[in-house]
Scaffold this active site. Structure first.
Site, PDB file in Angstrom:
ATOM      1  N   ALA A 110       0.848  -1.195   0.000  1.00 51.15           N
ATOM      2  CA  ALA A 110       0.000   0.000   0.000  1.00 51.15           C
ATOM      3  C   ALA A 110       0.881   1.242   0.000  1.00 51.15           C
ATOM      4  O   ALA A 110       2.015   1.224   0.489  1.00 51.15           O
ATOM      5  CB  ALA A 110      -0.908   0.013   1.220  1.00 51.15           C
ATOM      6  N   PHE A 111       0.335   2.316  -0.524  1.00 49.12           N
ATOM      7  CA  PHE A 111       1.111   3.539  -0.689  1.00 49.12           C
ATOM      8  C   PHE A 111       1.568   4.142   0.643  1.00 49.12           C
ATOM      9  O   PHE A 111       2.579   4.846   0.700  1.00 49.12           O
ATOM     10  CB  PHE A 111       0.286   4.513  -1.539  1.00 49.12           C
ATOM     11  CG  PHE A 111       0.051   5.865  -0.973  1.00 49.12           C
ATOM     12  CD1 PHE A 111       0.961   6.886  -1.185  1.00 49.12           C
ATOM     13  CD2 PHE A 111      -1.094   6.144  -0.248  1.00 49.12           C
ATOM     14  CE1 PHE A 111       0.732   8.148  -0.681  1.00 49.12           C
ATOM     15  CE2 PHE A 111      -1.322   7.391   0.264  1.00 49.12           C
ATOM     16  CZ  PHE A 111      -0.406   8.404   0.050  1.00 49.12           C
ATOM     17  N   LYS A 112       0.882   3.829   1.737  1.00 46.71           N
ATOM     18  CA  LYS A 112       1.275   4.362   3.045  1.00 46.71           C
ATOM     19  C   LYS A 112       2.722   3.975   3.399  1.00 46.71           C
ATOM     20  O   LYS A 112       3.360   4.652   4.190  1.00 46.71           O
ATOM     21  CB  LYS A 112       0.332   3.865   4.140  1.00 46.71           C
ATOM     22  CG  LYS A 112      -1.145   4.213   3.955  1.00 46.71           C
ATOM     23  CD  LYS A 112      -1.443   5.653   4.315  1.00 46.71           C
ATOM     24  CE  LYS A 112      -2.939   5.968   4.338  1.00 46.71           C
ATOM     25  NZ  LYS A 112      -3.575   5.984   3.002  1.00 46.71           N
ATOM     26  N   ASP A 113       3.215   2.869   2.817  1.00 46.94           N
ATOM     27  CA  ASP A 113       4.602   2.464   3.068  1.00 46.94           C
ATOM     28  C   ASP A 113       5.604   3.548   2.667  1.00 46.94           C
ATOM     29  O   ASP A 113       6.652   3.674   3.294  1.00 46.94           O
ATOM     30  CB  ASP A 113       4.952   1.197   2.273  1.00 46.94           C
ATOM     31  CG  ASP A 113       4.268  -0.062   2.803  1.00 46.94           C
ATOM     32  OD1 ASP A 113       3.998  -0.132   4.010  1.00 46.94           O
ATOM     33  OD2 ASP A 113       4.013  -0.977   1.990  1.00 46.94           O
ATOM     34  N   LEU A 116       5.513   5.757   5.689  1.00 43.96           N
ATOM     35  CA  LEU A 116       5.676   5.130   7.009  1.00 43.96           C
ATOM     36  C   LEU A 116       6.941   4.289   7.130  1.00 43.96           C
ATOM     37  O   LEU A 116       7.287   3.858   8.225  1.00 43.96           O
ATOM     38  CB  LEU A 116       4.429   4.323   7.368  1.00 43.96           C
ATOM     39  CG  LEU A 116       3.268   5.224   7.818  1.00 43.96           C
ATOM     40  CD1 LEU A 116       1.953   4.464   7.851  1.00 43.96           C
ATOM     41  CD2 LEU A 116       3.562   5.841   9.184  1.00 43.96           C
TER      42      LEU A 116
END
Ligand SMILES: *Cc1c(COP(=O)(O)O)cnc(C)c1O
Length: 496
Positions: A110-113, A116
């Site tokens: 997911a793009f949150k990686d 994060l």
């Protein structure tokens, strides 16, 4: 470079402190007091670098109080082996002038990686630089994707612990396994007997409990969140827009200096704001396209200058965009108003008290000069997924499909034929049910069988990080009542 608040001019600090604090003391959002600029020569220098080096270059312009060596060490750690693709954010060209920036090649698909994986390193370095000795305890409530990306980012980062609460039965099985099988020594995931709002409220209550915060501090533990308004999450996102542009130069797809259009599926406005910063820094961006799902508060805002959250909330198949109050928009308003913090404080007060505000005509004109907006409904998400696969052999996830549909609308309405860069924010394997349905396939009951069905129909490989979940042992199986979340935190923190 100093950081100031969107809501007043009384406070400024270096980037480490802004990252450490998250929110400014007046409740506003931190932003850099000036925007660094890159010339054509700087952009062409990025062409010969790998992704970690590009990211270190961009970050060092904003985080001037961090040493460049440390930033480079961090970007190699964040975007090196943990992203198995040759480029952490690869660009795939699908057809006449449409290029997809894949932001989901990281450890949780997911793009949150992208943000994060960096934030924990920036945060712990900030504490070290400011000689703060306490251990950080991150608390988050999640409806699915953010929890696993945050746990994976903080896993085994010295000086930190992370505790994630998710609604029991409220996530997909795969999302739950991504959290409960995480092997980090400092991580903990706990189900809450309630829905996402209950989990979120429980976490907010813990944060606002001053006595509890002090009790933790006495034990050497400082509570913190990994919120998407933290500048330490936003800054790493600017880098991939530069990286994408130089990938397009390197493949001979755009000429140096040629303008592109950037389309972003938008929720909290972090990703698209990062693109706007890249533009301000000198990236040749002609237009930014804000793609909304049925929760179209941002599309209406861009078209009318009126932000009105008094509207129904829809649960859609692109859940990470199901948002009515888009928190990072505050930073854009500040920039478009010519840094008028009094005006921003007033607008945010109106939003809080009345649920609506209207920006002055000058700001509305500035907004519309830079942004195009488009809303995409469920039926269009499904047809976009199907058409994209049939015509281009490309399978988008539902969020990316919202953006692909907005890209087509932009072309149809404006006639602009500039190259288009579409941000792809999740792997289709994270939303296999919606994708299989859109492709006209029968959907098995079991989620892993869905992954198999999607892989065999499309010829795509199941991402390794999802494939290994099958048969992995769950380390965390506990579930607490809504009013017992604090006890769970205490037990994990070693307070009892
Ligand atoms: C978080 C998220 C978004 C929205 O990004 P913002 O920065 O909040 O606008 C879009 N797609 C996916 C898959 C996400 O996880």
């Amino acid at each position: 470079m100093l950081y100031t608040s969107t809501r007043s001019k009384d406070f400024s600090c270096a980037s480490a402190e802004a990252i450490r604090r998250g929110l400014a003391p007046d409740g506003g959002l931190f932003l850099p007091s000036a925007c660094p600029r890159l010339g054509a020569g700087d952009i062409s220098r990025l062409c010969t670098m790998d992704y970690p080096a590009r990211a270190a270059e961009i970050l060092s312009l904003f985080l001037t109080d961090y040493s460049k060596e440390r930033l480079s060490e961090f970007t190699h750690r964040a975007y090196g082996n943990r992203f198995p693709s040759p480029c952490a954010a690869p660009v795939v060209s699908v057809r006449d002038g449409v290029h997809i920036l894949e932001l989901f090649r990281g450890p949780t698909s997911a793009f949150k990686d992208m943000a994060l994986q960096m934030l924990p390193l920036l945060l712990t370095e900030a504490l070290r630089m400011d000689k703060i000795e306490e251990q950080i305890l991150i608390l988050t409530a999640t409806s699915g994707d953010t929890g696993s990306a945050a746990m994976t980012g903080f896993a085994d980062v010295a000086g930190t612990k992370i505790c994630v609460f998710y609604p029991k039965g409220g996530t997909s099985v795969i999302q739950r396994l991504q959290m409960t099988t995480n092997p980090g020594k400092n991580v903990y995931a706990c189900a809450v007997n309630g829905n996402f709002d209950d989990a979120q409220r429980g976490v907010k209550n813990i944060f606002s409990d001053k006595a509890y915060g002090e009790a933790l501090l006495k034990k050497g533990i400082r509570l913190s969140s990994a919120n998407s308004i933290n500048w330490g999450r936003l800054a790493p996102q600017i880098a991939y827009y530069f990286s994408a542009y130089v990938e397009l130069i390197n493949s001979g797809t755009v000429r140096p200096g040629e303008e592109i259009v950037v389309v972003v599926p938008t929720g909290n406005f972090g990703n698209i704001l990062a693109a706007r910063y890249a533009k301000e820094m000198g990236l040749p961006v002609k237009k930014l396209v804000c793609a909304s799902n049925q929760n179209d508060v941002l599309t209406d805002f861009i078209k009318t200058g009126i932000y009105d959250r008094r509207r129904p909330f829809y649960r859609t198949e692109s859940p990470s965009m199901d948002i009515l109050v888009s928190s990072n928009l505050e930073r854009l308003l500040y920039l478009l108003s010519g840094c008028d913090s009094e005006l921003i404080a007033k607008l945010m007060r109106q939003l809080n008290e009345d649920g609506v505000y209207t920006v002055p005509d000058g700001m509305k004109a500035a907004l519309q000069a830079e942004f195009f907006a488009c809303r995409t409904l469920s039926a269009e998400v499904a047809s976009t997924i199907r058409e994209s696969f049939e015509r281009d052999g490309y399978v988008p996830d539902p969020h990316t499909a919202v953006a692909l549909h907005a890209a087509s609308q932009y072309r149809a309405e404006t006639g602009d034929t500039s190259p288009i860069l579409v941000a792809a924010t999740a792997s289709p394997f994270k939303f296999p049910k919606t994708v299989l349905e859109a492709l006209g396939q029968t959907v098995p009951d079991d989620e892993f069988a869905m992954l198999d069905a999607l892989a065999s129909f499309t010829g795509y490989d199941i991402p390794a990080n999802l494939a290994v979940l099958r048969g992995s042992a769950e380390r965390f199986t506990g579930c607490v009542e809504k009013d017992a979340m604090k006890d769970a935190v205490s037990a994990f923190a070693g307070l009892v």
